[in-house]
Structure formats: structure tokens, C-alpha cells
Design a protein around this motif. Structure first.
Motif, PDB file in Angstrom:
ATOM      1  N   PRO A  24       0.819  -1.223   0.000  1.00 29.50           N
ATOM      2  CA  PRO A  24       0.000   0.000   0.000  1.00 29.50           C
ATOM      3  C   PRO A  24       0.853   1.274   0.000  1.00 29.50           C
ATOM      4  O   PRO A  24       0.491   2.263  -0.637  1.00 29.50           O
ATOM      5  N   GLY A  25       1.984   1.242   0.678  1.00 28.08           N
ATOM      6  CA  GLY A  25       2.875   2.407   0.687  1.00 28.08           C
ATOM      7  C   GLY A  25       3.391   2.734  -0.704  1.00 28.08           C
ATOM      8  O   GLY A  25       3.460   3.906  -1.091  1.00 28.08           O
ATOM      9  N   GLU A  26       3.760   1.709  -1.474  1.00 22.50           N
ATOM     10  CA  GLU A  26       4.212   1.929  -2.847  1.00 22.50           C
ATOM     11  C   GLU A  26       3.083   2.480  -3.709  1.00 22.50           C
ATOM     12  O   GLU A  26       3.318   3.309  -4.586  1.00 22.50           O
ATOM     13  N   LEU A  27       1.860   2.023  -3.446  1.00 16.47           N
ATOM     14  CA  LEU A  27       0.699   2.536  -4.176  1.00 16.47           C
ATOM     15  C   LEU A  27       0.580   4.046  -3.984  1.00 16.47           C
ATOM     16  O   LEU A  27       0.416   4.796  -4.945  1.00 16.47           O
ATOM     17  N   VAL A  28       0.683   4.494  -2.749  1.00 13.30           N
ATOM     18  CA  VAL A  28       0.556   5.929  -2.469  1.00 13.30           C
ATOM     19  C   VAL A  28       1.722   6.702  -3.090  1.00 13.30           C
ATOM     20  O   VAL A  28       1.525   7.799  -3.629  1.00 13.30           O
ATOM     21  N   GLN A  29       2.927   6.130  -3.051  1.00 14.07           N
ATOM     22  CA  GLN A  29       4.066   6.785  -3.701  1.00 14.07           C
ATOM     23  C   GLN A  29       3.812   6.940  -5.202  1.00 14.07           C
ATOM     24  O   GLN A  29       4.109   7.989  -5.778  1.00 14.07           O
ATOM     25  N   GLN A  33       3.554  10.421  -7.174  1.00 11.45           N
ATOM     26  CA  GLN A  33       4.485  10.695  -8.267  1.00 11.45           C
ATOM     27  C   GLN A  33       3.755  10.957  -9.575  1.00 11.45           C
ATOM     28  O   GLN A  33       4.085  11.894 -10.304  1.00 11.45           O
ATOM     29  N   THR A  34       2.742  10.154  -9.871  1.00 14.98           N
ATOM     30  CA  THR A  34       2.011  10.358 -11.122  1.00 14.98           C
ATOM     31  C   THR A  34       1.234  11.676 -11.096  1.00 14.98           C
ATOM     32  O   THR A  34       1.130  12.346 -12.116  1.00 14.98           O
ATOM     33  N   ALA A  35       0.708  12.052  -9.933  1.00 21.99           N
ATOM     34  CA  ALA A  35       0.033  13.351  -9.824  1.00 21.99           C
ATOM     35  C   ALA A  35       1.041  14.473 -10.047  1.00 21.99           C
ATOM     36  O   ALA A  35       0.774  15.427 -10.787  1.00 21.99           O
ATOM     37  N   HIS A  36       2.206  14.359  -9.405  1.00 26.01           N
ATOM     38  CA  HIS A  36       3.255  15.377  -9.553  1.00 26.01           C
ATOM     39  C   HIS A  36       3.701  15.508 -11.008  1.00 26.01           C
ATOM     40  O   HIS A  36       3.963  16.612 -11.490  1.00 26.01           O
ATOM     41  N   ASP A  37       3.774  14.374 -11.720  1.00 25.93           N
ATOM     42  CA  ASP A  37       4.209  14.364 -13.123  1.00 25.93           C
ATOM     43  C   ASP A  37       3.066  14.644 -14.103  1.00 25.93           C
ATOM     44  O   ASP A  37       3.283  14.623 -15.313  1.00 25.93           O
ATOM     45  N   SER A  38       1.850  14.855 -13.586  1.00 26.63           N
ATOM     46  CA  SER A  38       0.653  15.016 -14.423  1.00 26.63           C
ATOM     47  C   SER A  38       0.472  13.836 -15.373  1.00 26.63           C
ATOM     48  O   SER A  38       0.037  13.984 -16.507  1.00 26.63           O
ATOM     49  N   ALA A 101      -3.454  18.331 -12.003  1.00 26.64           N
ATOM     50  CA  ALA A 101      -2.460  19.359 -11.696  1.00 26.64           C
ATOM     51  C   ALA A 101      -2.753  20.065 -10.380  1.00 26.64           C
ATOM     52  O   ALA A 101      -1.873  20.715  -9.818  1.00 26.64           O
ATOM     53  N   ARG A 102      -3.955  19.929  -9.851  1.00 21.84           N
ATOM     54  CA  ARG A 102      -4.304  20.591  -8.594  1.00 21.84           C
ATOM     55  C   ARG A 102      -3.733  19.872  -7.374  1.00 21.84           C
ATOM     56  O   ARG A 102      -3.668  20.439  -6.297  1.00 21.84           O
ATOM     57  N   PHE A 103      -3.292  18.608  -7.537  1.00 29.71           N
ATOM     58  CA  PHE A 103      -2.692  17.891  -6.422  1.00 29.71           C
ATOM     59  C   PHE A 103      -1.281  18.395  -6.185  1.00 29.71           C
ATOM     60  O   PHE A 103      -0.454  18.406  -7.084  1.00 29.71           O
ATOM     61  N   VAL A 104      -1.000  18.819  -4.960  1.00 28.19           N
ATOM     62  CA  VAL A 104       0.339  19.225  -4.575  1.00 28.19           C
ATOM     63  C   VAL A 104       1.068  18.025  -3.975  1.00 28.19           C
ATOM     64  O   VAL A 104       2.230  17.775  -4.280  1.00 28.19           O
ATOM     65  N   ALA A 105       0.363  17.262  -3.127  1.00 28.63           N
ATOM     66  CA  ALA A 105       0.968  16.088  -2.491  1.00 28.63           C
ATOM     67  C   ALA A 105      -0.108  15.111  -2.048  1.00 28.63           C
ATOM     68  O   ALA A 105      -1.235  15.514  -1.730  1.00 28.63           O
ATOM     69  N   ILE A 106       0.248  13.836  -2.058  1.00 29.09           N
ATOM     70  CA  ILE A 106      -0.585  12.773  -1.503  1.00 29.09           C
ATOM     71  C   ILE A 106       0.332  11.976  -0.592  1.00 29.09           C
ATOM     72  O   ILE A 106       1.309  11.379  -1.058  1.00 29.09           O
ATOM     73  N   ASP A 107       0.054  12.008   0.708  1.00 31.98           N
ATOM     74  CA  ASP A 107       0.913  11.346   1.684  1.00 31.98           C
ATOM     75  C   ASP A 107       0.146  10.272   2.441  1.00 31.98           C
ATOM     76  O   ASP A 107      -1.030  10.457   2.773  1.00 31.98           O
ATOM     77  N   LEU A 108       0.833   9.187   2.735  1.00 34.74           N
ATOM     78  CA  LEU A 108       0.264   8.098   3.519  1.00 34.74           C
ATOM     79  C   LEU A 108       0.435   8.412   4.997  1.00 34.74           C
ATOM     80  O   LEU A 108       1.552   8.586   5.477  1.00 34.74           O
ATOM     81  N   VAL A 109      -0.675   8.505   5.712  1.00 33.34           N
ATOM     82  CA  VAL A 109      -0.650   8.782   7.143  1.00 33.34           C
ATOM     83  C   VAL A 109      -0.639   7.468   7.933  1.00 33.34           C
ATOM     84  O   VAL A 109       0.047   7.349   8.938  1.00 33.34           O
ATOM     85  N   GLY A 110      -1.408   6.483   7.457  1.00 32.73           N
ATOM     86  CA  GLY A 110      -1.467   5.201   8.152  1.00 32.73           C
ATOM     87  C   GLY A 110      -2.127   4.130   7.296  1.00 32.73           C
ATOM     88  O   GLY A 110      -2.830   4.418   6.341  1.00 32.73           O
ATOM     89  N   VAL A 111      -1.852   2.867   7.662  1.00 32.26           N
ATOM     90  CA  VAL A 111      -2.417   1.715   6.964  1.00 32.26           C
ATOM     91  C   VAL A 111      -3.037   0.794   7.993  1.00 32.26           C
ATOM     92  O   VAL A 111      -2.401   0.459   8.998  1.00 32.26           O
ATOM     93  N   GLU A 112      -4.270   0.383   7.757  1.00 37.99           N
ATOM     94  CA  GLU A 112      -4.918  -0.637   8.586  1.00 37.99           C
ATOM     95  C   GLU A 112      -5.187  -1.831   7.672  1.00 37.99           C
ATOM     96  O   GLU A 112      -6.038  -1.768   6.783  1.00 37.99           O
ATOM     97  N   GLN A 113      -4.439  -2.902   7.882  1.00 36.80           N
ATOM     98  CA  GLN A 113      -4.588  -4.099   7.051  1.00 36.80           C
ATOM     99  C   GLN A 113      -5.837  -4.848   7.503  1.00 36.80           C
ATOM    100  O   GLN A 113      -5.917  -5.320   8.624  1.00 36.80           O
TER     101      GLN A 113
END
Length: 191
Positions: A24-29, A33-38, A101-113
Motif C-alpha cells: 500500500p505504501g508503494e501505491l501511495v508513492q 508521483q504520477t500526480a506530480h508528473d501530471s 495538476a491541482r494535487f500538490v501532495a498525496i501522503d500516507l498517514v497510516g495503513v490498517e490491514q
């Protein structure tokens, strides 16, 4: 909270998956990244298959809603003259690239499996509005494992948006009929 849902839902349509997130962490990365790169295709590829199908349906419904809004606006313009907001052209819809392009950042705060194939992701998103002001939101989303890769699943959200759009389109399509019963603007002769 609803704004981030609308942003995400605005981006999703059927595409061929290309993002390979093993956690899930790689998914958020990848999403960040794709949002940052448009990168629209990369961003959409991080969505579950059910989300992409639901969003294709939602996109079709959105087209119907846009048409209903334009028809309503045209009916108002014909009955009462072109409004101060620019007539039938007053409902601009942002394209996917502009929304991404409106996304500045998407960060993972927590994961509940939840299960080996389902997790709840707490995400913090930072977006900018059209005035370049930023807004930060936190919300929880579901991630699912499909064919060994983690994907964001927004299908429940998408179906909710579609229900709202169907209801809105039905309401709007009834308004021109009701407005036809209202006498149109008339000009009285000078006294």
C-alpha cells in the motif's frame, strides 16, 4: 473531505493498468508521483478494475448531467434573456489534466490491514484551488490487491457520485418544463 473525493473521481476512467505497487505504501508513492508528473494514465492505472468500470459509467452519466445543465441554461436564456453569468456557457468542466495538476501532495498517514487483499489507507492530500490557495485534507480510502498489485478502490464513492448525478440530472431535466409554465419576460409600453 468531499472535495478530494470529487477530484479523484474526476480522474478515473478505463485504462490499462501500468502501476505495479507491491505494498500500500508503494501505491501511495505511485499516486503522488504520477500526480506530480501530471501522468493521467499512470494515476488511473493505480485504480482498481471495479473503480475504472464504475468511473466509465460515471463519466457517461456526467456527460448526461452536463447536457441537462446546458439544456436548462438554454431554456432559461430563451425565456428570460441571457443571464449575467454568461448564458448557457456558464457551466465549465475542468479536464482531467487540470484536475490532476491541482494535487500538490498525496501522503500516507497510516495503513490498517483488513485482510491480505484489503487495507484501509489514511491519506493526507494537499490540493490547490484555482486561486492557487492550498487546502489539506485527511480521509480514509480502501486499497485492494489485484493480480499481486495494490490498487486504490473508489468504487463505493463512484457509485454514490453516480446516484447523486442521476438524481441531479432528473431534477434539472424537469426544470425547463416547469419554467415553461412561467410567463416569459415582457416589456411594458411606456406610460
Amino acid at each position: 473531505m468531499m472535495r478530494i473525493h470529487v477530484f479523484l473521481a474526476s480522474l478515473v476512467a478505463l485504462t490499462s493498468p501500468a502501476v505495479a505497487a507491491s505494498t500500500p505504501g508503494e501505491l501511495v508513492q505511485e499516486l503522488s508521483q504520477t500526480a506530480h508528473d501530471s501522468d493521467q494514465k499512470g494515476f488511473l492505472a493505480a485504480m482498481s478494475a471495479s473503480t475504472r468500470r464504475a468511473m466509465a459509467e460515471a463519466e457517461a452519466m456526467g456527460s448526461k448531467l452536463t447536457l441537462a445543465q446546458k439544456d436548462f441554461s438554454t431554456a432559461l436564456d430563451e425565456s428570460f434573456g441571457i443571464g449575467l453569468l454568461g448564458g448557457a456557457a456558464r457551466f465549465p468542466i475542468a479536464d482531467r489534466k487540470a484536475v490532476l495538476a491541482r494535487f500538490v501532495a498525496i501522503d500516507l498517514v497510516g495503513v490498517e490491514q483488513k485482510t491480505p487483499k484489503e487495507a484501509r489507507l489514511r491519506l493526507k492530500t494537499i490540493t490547490k484551488n484555482f486561486g492557487d490557495q492550498t487546502a489539506t485534507e485527511e480521509d480514509t480510502f480502501t486499497a485492494v490487491k489485484e493480480n499481486g498489485e495494490w490498487k486504490l478502490d473508489l468504487s463505493d464513492l463512484t457509485h454514490g457520485i453516480m446516484r447523486t448525478a442521476v438524481q441531479r440530472a432528473a431534477e434539472i431535466s424537469m426544470l425547463p418544463r416547469k419554467s415553461a409554465q412561467v410567463p416569459s419576460k415582457t416589456v411594458s409600453p411606456p406610460s
